[in-house]
Write a protein that holds these residues in place. Structure first.
Motif, PDB file in Angstrom:
ATOM      1  N   HIS A 150       9.697  10.921  -8.043  1.00 47.37           N
ATOM      2  CA  HIS A 150      10.101  11.133  -9.393  1.00 47.37           C
ATOM      3  C   HIS A 150       9.726   9.833 -10.327  1.00 47.37           C
ATOM      4  N   PHE A 151       8.939  10.213 -11.203  1.00 45.09           N
ATOM      5  CA  PHE A 151       8.541   9.116 -11.975  1.00 45.09           C
ATOM      6  C   PHE A 151       9.316   8.871 -13.401  1.00 45.09           C
ATOM      7  N   PRO A 152       9.781   7.953 -14.017  1.00 40.47           N
ATOM      8  CA  PRO A 152      10.178   7.558 -15.191  1.00 40.47           C
ATOM      9  C   PRO A 152       9.411   8.224 -16.089  1.00 40.47           C
ATOM     10  N   GLY A 153       9.797   8.896 -16.900  1.00 39.67           N
ATOM     11  CA  GLY A 153       8.950   9.232 -18.176  1.00 39.67           C
ATOM     12  C   GLY A 153       9.453   8.644 -19.432  1.00 39.67           C
TER      13      GLY A 153
ATOM     14  N   GLN B 257       9.295  15.037 -12.372  1.00 38.18           N
ATOM     15  CA  GLN B 257       9.373  15.227 -10.742  1.00 38.18           C
ATOM     16  C   GLN B 257       8.173  15.834 -10.392  1.00 38.18           C
ATOM     17  N   ALA B 258       7.408  14.702 -10.260  1.00 39.93           N
ATOM     18  CA  ALA B 258       6.148  14.912  -9.529  1.00 39.93           C
ATOM     19  C   ALA B 258       5.694  15.613  -8.327  1.00 39.93           C
ATOM     20  N   VAL B 259       6.560  15.160  -7.204  1.00 41.19           N
ATOM     21  CA  VAL B 259       6.689  15.814  -5.946  1.00 41.19           C
ATOM     22  C   VAL B 259       7.949  16.112  -5.570  1.00 41.19           C
TER      23      VAL B 259
ATOM     24  N   GLU C 247      -3.253  23.916  -8.532  1.00 41.29           N
ATOM     25  CA  GLU C 247      -3.969  23.596 -10.160  1.00 41.29           C
ATOM     26  C   GLU C 247      -3.631  22.130 -10.229  1.00 41.29           C
ATOM     27  N   SER C 248      -4.351  21.511 -11.454  1.00 36.57           N
ATOM     28  CA  SER C 248      -4.039  20.118 -11.645  1.00 36.57           C
ATOM     29  C   SER C 248      -2.536  20.049 -12.254  1.00 36.57           C
ATOM     30  N   GLY C 249      -2.056  18.862 -11.834  1.00 31.56           N
ATOM     31  CA  GLY C 249      -0.595  18.518 -12.336  1.00 31.56           C
ATOM     32  C   GLY C 249       0.552  18.931 -11.238  1.00 31.56           C
TER      33      GLY C 249
ATOM     34  N   GLY D 225       0.918  17.852  -8.487  1.00 30.69           N
ATOM     35  CA  GLY D 225       1.462  16.604  -7.660  1.00 30.69           C
ATOM     36  C   GLY D 225       0.574  16.430  -6.246  1.00 30.69           C
ATOM     37  N   LYS D 226      -0.449  16.879  -6.406  1.00 27.72           N
ATOM     38  CA  LYS D 226      -1.449  16.700  -4.957  1.00 27.72           C
ATOM     39  C   LYS D 226      -1.738  15.193  -5.045  1.00 27.72           C
ATOM     40  N   SER D 227      -2.176  14.657  -6.044  1.00 28.94           N
ATOM     41  CA  SER D 227      -2.639  13.277  -5.918  1.00 28.94           C
ATOM     42  C   SER D 227      -1.246  12.320  -5.609  1.00 28.94           C
ATOM     43  N   THR D 228      -0.319  12.818  -6.131  1.00 27.01           N
ATOM     44  CA  THR D 228       0.876  11.927  -6.088  1.00 27.01           C
ATOM     45  C   THR D 228       1.291  12.008  -4.562  1.00 27.01           C
TER      46      THR D 228
HETATM   47  N1  LIG Z   1       2.320   7.015 -12.651  1.00 28.09           N
HETATM   48  C1  LIG Z   1       2.948   8.292 -13.296  1.00 28.09           C
HETATM   49  N2  LIG Z   1       3.974   8.211 -14.323  1.00 28.09           N
HETATM   50  C2  LIG Z   1       4.434   9.373 -14.682  1.00 28.09           C
HETATM   51  N3  LIG Z   1       3.870  10.386 -14.280  1.00 28.09           N
HETATM   52  C3  LIG Z   1       2.989  10.818 -13.417  1.00 28.09           C
HETATM   53  C4  LIG Z   1       2.587   9.594 -12.903  1.00 28.09           C
HETATM   54  N4  LIG Z   1       1.463  10.141 -11.861  1.00 28.09           N
HETATM   55  C5  LIG Z   1       1.561  11.394 -12.055  1.00 28.09           C
HETATM   56  N5  LIG Z   1       2.474  11.863 -12.762  1.00 28.09           N
HETATM   57  C6  LIG Z   1       2.827  13.133 -13.324  1.00 28.09           C
HETATM   58  O1  LIG Z   1       3.024  13.821 -12.129  1.00 28.09           O
HETATM   59  C7  LIG Z   1       2.511  15.161 -12.218  1.00 28.09           C
HETATM   60  C8  LIG Z   1       1.719  15.298 -11.074  1.00 28.09           C
HETATM   61  O2  LIG Z   1       0.566  14.552 -11.166  1.00 28.09           O
HETATM   62  P1  LIG Z   1      -0.550  14.555 -10.062  1.00 28.09           P
HETATM   63  O3  LIG Z   1       0.007  14.257  -8.591  1.00 28.09           O
HETATM   64  O4  LIG Z   1      -1.533  13.651 -10.307  1.00 28.09           O
HETATM   65  O5  LIG Z   1      -0.910  16.008  -9.864  1.00 28.09           O
HETATM   66  P2  LIG Z   1      -2.545  16.355  -9.304  1.00 28.09           P
HETATM   67  O6  LIG Z   1      -2.963  15.497  -8.373  1.00 28.09           O
HETATM   68  O7  LIG Z   1      -2.018  17.832  -8.302  1.00 28.09           O
HETATM   69  O8  LIG Z   1      -3.445  16.894 -10.522  1.00 28.09           O
HETATM   70  C9  LIG Z   1       1.563  15.217 -13.375  1.00 28.09           C
HETATM   71  O9  LIG Z   1       2.612  15.942 -14.570  1.00 28.09           O
HETATM   72  C10 LIG Z   1       1.420  13.833 -13.987  1.00 28.09           C
HETATM   73  O10 LIG Z   1       1.296  13.804 -15.262  1.00 28.09           O
END
Ligand SMILES: Nc1ncnc2c1ncn2[C@@H]1O[C@H](COP(=O)(O)OP(=O)(O)O)[C@@H](O)[C@H]1O
Ligand code: SF4
Ligand SMILES: [Mg+2]
Lengths: 315, 334
Positions: free
Chosen positions: B25-28, B41-43, B61-63, B65-68
């Motif tokens: 969970h990232f702080p928004g 709630q990214a993951v 799809e993009s967003g 949470g894969k990269s996270t």
């Molecule tokens: N450092 C961060 N701080 C706040 N929100 C983040 C951060 N990194 C990613 N996010 C948010 O988390 C969600 C998942 O991001 P990400 O893992 O990059 O997705 P993907 O790789 O599937 O496109 C997105 O909504 C993104 O905006």
């Protein structure tokens, strides 16, 4: 097994190639170099002219008034290329050349010190963020909000007394270090602010993450990954900071918190010329013109460096 | 979400990575000046296993949470909750100095071949940095080893002194692969390694990674935003939607009989390689975007875009359950 290594053209190399094609850069660099040479070569002129910047020449002054130089344009002659100083008859050309020495050394030392502090503070502030950043940015803002020349005038005697209490002799031996400290004290936040901003955008870059993912220490991240990407903005800021330092140094001296006579300095020459400007305008003009040309050349050079390092930026 | 994280890997292979309940969970932004931070709630509770030598595709799809997820596994991020057991050790709570000895086994290939290489370093510096940081001196010296690696990834070893800007996107990605490969890691997370590249170059890079996997016995997590890219690479595929895994199955099962509506939708966007299957697959067009992870839909997170959604989908989140060869999180799987 492998042939001669093929050397890539580094970004710095490309910037250099670009600056070599820039005419403004060339002319301003030559001007700056010329003033540097004059400053460095000033002892040679003492030898050629058989006098020193501090030597009085009462014979060049009008005996009926006793203060003004004899002859046109402040006493310009084959012996005194830029004339002589009213009241003392000291050679203005030598005072100008030696003055360039003093002004440039103080301004450049102050720039170097301000850059060192500014880069370190900017790196720490930008990289570590959080409370450290908050404290450091507030400090920068406070310093930037100060009327710096007034404050410099106020702290100079305080610092001077401090140095003297440590046994440093009175006069320029304390005055010049104090000037360098005071000038850099007000100069570093400009550099720190730029470096901080750049670090914040760089620290999230994937190449920094890549280094992190192989276990790089913070020191490695800051100095090996981030700092090499900052030379361009640092160089530009420094180049544009030098003329500000030159002006501030002259201003400080002009206002009486600077270099002490008989040591020559452009700001000091301006100050000394003020009482005579109506009878000997040339004496005011010479250091004034020197400052103008030097500051202009450094500014133009700074602009060219910026354009060369970032070809996308426009004037 | 998953209670049974072992499924989908029934052979007796060694599990090199086991992720369970992984949450970030990232702080928004702040809700108001005095308010709390919103929570991104990214993951949210992701669990799966990866066997040694396997390649797992992670698709969504993009967003989603894969990269996270990738950054949590490589511990570029610290999980909010959950565990990451790598090579028998829970690395989810280790600090930087504790992580240092593990990092060289756990590498990442980044999505952007431009941002992932330091523009001020030569290729030689970039690929030798892993050795220098970990104070590893290979036989014959660092330079010789780096040049060997450059050759392995299909680059000219004489380009050791060149800068990244002198290379094309595909070549730059090879440099990134060389760097990831330098210390012979056990697991590589490749985060959309080809999505920034021309289609013609994509296949070359995928083939390179395939060869490397075979030659060095690497384990891969291959992240992609569509199912077409991982089809020829991954043996098993996990589909991710808005912070959750909605379906995991081995490749053939997933492509021939997708169980989750989201998987079906993603699959219908894949250009058909196998003409026999054309008739069997109806075209589904996903409408709208992935909802905001700050306020995910109640119950099943996919329900706002699902054509099969019922009342229960809004009130209860479906668990990831085993159905045949597949694990799927849907109240009404196919
Ligand atoms: N450092 C961060 N701080 C706040 N929100 C983040 C951060 N990194 C990613 N996010 C948010 O988390 C969600 C998942 O991001 P990400 O893992 O990059 O997705 P993907 O790789 O599937 O496109 C997105 O909504 C993104 O905006
Ligand atoms: S649980 Fe309901 S809304 Fe979610 S995918 Fe299945 S059918 Fe669609
Ligand atoms: Mg991504």
């Amino acid at each position: 097994m492998i042939g001669a290594p093929i050397q890539g053209r580094s970004p710095a190399r490309m910037a250099w190639d670009r600056i070599k094609k820039d005419r403004t850069a060339k002319i301003s660099a030559i001007t700056v170099a010329f003033i540097f040479l004059l400053a460095l070569a000033s002892p040679i002129f003492t030898w050629i002219l058989h006098t020193t910047p501090d030597q009085f020449h009462p014979e060049t002054l009008d005996p009926s008034f006793g203060t003004n130089p004899v002859g046109k344009l402040g006493g310009i002659s084959a012996q005194h290329w830029f004339g002589v100083e009213p009241r003392t008859g000291r050679d203005v050309f030598l005072r100008f050349a030696y003055g360039a020495r003093t002004s440039l050394s103080i301004a450049l030392s102050a720039t170097a010190l301000a850059t060192l502090i500014g880069v370190l503070v900017g790196l720490v502030s930008g990289f570590f963020g959080k409370t450290v950043d908050l404290v450091l940015t507030r400090t920068m803002e406070i310093i930037l909000a100060f009327p710096s020349i007034l404050f410099a005038l106020a702290v100079t005697p305080v610092l001077e007394n401090l140095l003297e209490s440590w046994g440093v002799p009175t006069g320029n031996a304390t005055r010049i270090p104090v000037m360098i400290v005071v000038l850099s004290m007000f100069g570093w936040p400009y550099i720190a602010r730029i470096v901080r901003g750049q670090v914040i955008s760089l620290r999230e870059k994937e190449f920094v993450e890549a280094a992190r993912s192989i276990g790089a220490s913070r020191t490695h991240l800051v100095f090996k990954e981030i700092l090499p990407n900052l030379w361009a903005p640092i160089l530009v800021t420094v180049a544009l900071n030098i003329p500000t330092m030159i002006t501030s140094e002259a201003a400080l001296t002009f206002l009486g918190a600077g270099v002490i006579d008989p040591t020559s300095d452009w700001g000091a020459m301006l100050l000394a010329s003020v009482p005579f400007y109506s009878v000997d305008p040339m004496y005011t003009f010479i250091p004034g013109f020197g400052l103008f040309i030097l500051v202009l050349a450094f500014n133009l050079l700074g602009d060219s460096v910026r354009d060369a390092l970032d070809p996308r930026s426009s004037r | 979400m998953s209670q049974n994280s072992k499924v989908g890997n029934d052979s007796g292979e060694e599990i090199i990575l086991s992720v369970s309940g992984l949450t970030k969970h990232f702080p928004g932004a702040k809700t108001s000046f005095f308010g709390k931070h919103e929570i991104v709630q990214a993951v949210d509770g992701v669990s799966f296993d990866v066997a040694a030598g396997e390649s797992l595709g992670l698709v969504g799809e993009s967003g989603c949470g894969k990269s996270t997820t990738g950054r949590l596994i490589t511990r570029l991020l610290e999980p909010t909750a959950g565990t990451v057991v790598f090579d028998g050790q829970d690395i989810s709570k280790l600090n930087n100095s504790e992580l240092r000895p593990i990092r060289s086994d756990l590498q990442m290939i980044f999505q952007d071949p431009y941002a992932s290489l330091n523009p001020r370093h030569t290729v030689g510096t970039i690929v030798s940095t892993p050795f220098k940081i970990n104070k590893v001196v290979p036989e014959g010296g660092v330079k010789k080893r780096v040049q060997e690696i450059l050759e392995i990834v299909g680059l000219n070893p004489e380009h050791y002194n060149r800068y990244p800007h002198e290379f094309s996107g595909g070549q730059r990605q090879r440099i990134g692969i060389a760097r990831a490969l330098a210390l012979r890691p056990k697991l590589i997370v490749a985060d959309e390694p080809v999505s920034a590249l021309d289609v013609s170059i994509q296949a070359q890079i995928i083939n390179l990674m395939k060869d490397l996997q075979k030659d060095f016995g690497l384990t891969f997590i291959f992240i992609a935003h569509d199912l077409a890219v991982v089809r020829h690479f991954a043996q098993r595929v996990a589909v991710m939607y808005l912070g959750n895994i909605v379906e995991i199955a081995d490749r053939d099962t997933l492509y021939s009989s997708p169980k989750h509506p989201y998987t079906k939708a993603l699959l219908s966007a894949v250009p058909e390689a196998d003409p026999d299957a054309v008739g069997a697959r109806e075209r589904i067009r996903l409408t709208g975007d992935v909802p905001n992870p700050i306020n995910p839909p109640s119950g099943c997170r996919f329900r706002t875009r699902c054509w099969k959604a019922q009342d229960i989908c809004a009130s209860s989140a479906p668990a990831l359950l085993q159905i045949g060869q597949t694990q799927v999180a849907c109240h009404f799987p196919e």
